[in-house]
Design an enzyme around this catalytic site. Structure first.
Site, short mmCIF file in Angstrom:
data_model
loop_
_atom_site.label_atom_id
_atom_site.label_comp_id
_atom_site.label_asym_id
_atom_site.label_seq_id
_atom_site.Cartn_x
_atom_site.Cartn_y
_atom_site.Cartn_z
N LYS A 185 0.84 -1.20 0.00
CA LYS A 185 0.00 0.00 0.00
C LYS A 185 0.87 1.25 0.00
O LYS A 185 0.66 2.19 -0.78
CB LYS A 185 -0.92 0.01 1.22
CG LYS A 185 -1.88 1.18 1.26
CD LYS A 185 -2.25 1.61 2.66
CE LYS A 185 -1.19 2.48 3.26
NZ LYS A 185 -1.55 3.06 4.56
N ASP A 210 -6.20 1.15 1.36
CA ASP A 210 -6.11 1.30 2.81
C ASP A 210 -7.47 0.93 3.41
O ASP A 210 -8.34 0.40 2.72
CB ASP A 210 -5.68 2.73 3.18
CG ASP A 210 -6.75 3.77 2.85
OD1 ASP A 210 -7.78 3.42 2.22
OD2 ASP A 210 -6.56 4.95 3.22
#
Length: 211
Positions: A121, A139
């Site tokens: 991420k 996220d």
């Protein structure tokens, strides 16, 4: 069932709400961005933006950060939580970048993901923001919004959510949609008490407020 028409509707609504979304983190170069993204895990960008100017003015180069005491960095980043672990990551990242990469942040996913505290991420956000590469970073906000709007299933892994979003959304929109979904999840489609009443997507939302 998710249709192309539904996807188009979602994109148009997010464009209406957030026409020109920007990365909320404050940074001045490659390493300040990378460290800021890492520090943002399990906290808010607002909190990160309060501590990073202090951190990067006290230690104004990667070399200075690499030589810092973890305890000193802990004090600065304490408001973010997990300060012991994150302080160690900050020093270790700076040390590796100085020792192995001449003080530069490599534009290489494999190298970036091998750095302490840096996962997929973080790398997606970094490459998307700093190098304008097409990525969607998943996220907690993007994960929740993706499920509620029908892009993904509750049981999907983060990688599966990313893959499904990339399949449904045109590549030229990936960078923008990622920030839009983060903002939508943060301010409207919240985990607790989402603002559903005037949401133009509530007819397609799964409305499971536990996700």
């Amino acid at each position: 069932i998710m249709t192309g028409l539904t996807t188009k509707r979602i994109i148009e609504y997010l464009d209406l709400l957030f026409p020109d979304p920007k990365c909320p983190l404050i940074y001045s170069n490659d390493y300040t961005l990378l460290i800021a993204i890492m520090l943002s895990a399990q906290t808010t960008d607002e909190r990160v933006n309060k501590v990073t100017p202090i951190l990067f003015s006290k230690y104004n180069s990667l070399e200075a950060i690499s030589k810092a005491k973890c305890s000193d960095i802990e004090e600065i980043i304490r408001p973010l939580g997990n300060q012991r672990k994150k302080a160690r990551y900050v020093v270790d990242i700076a040390t590796i970048l100085c020792d192995k990469y001449g003080g530069n942040v490599p534009r290489d996913r494999e190298i970036l993901e091998s750095l302490p505290g840096i996962g997929r991420k973080t790398v997606n956000v970094f490459l998307s923001e700093y190098y304008n590469e097409a990525h969607i970073a998943v996220d907690t906000h993007v994960n929740r919004v993706s499920y509620r709007l029908g892009f993904s299933k509750m049981s999907d892994s983060v990688e599966e959510v990313e893959r499904k979003l990339c399949k449904k959304i045109p590549q030229e929109l990936w960078r923008k949609i990622h920030i839009q979904m983060v903002l939508f999840g943060r301010y409207k489609c919240k985990a607790i008490n989402p603002l559903c009443s005037d949401c133009k997507l509530k007819d397609i939302c799964k409305k499971d407020v536990t996700k």
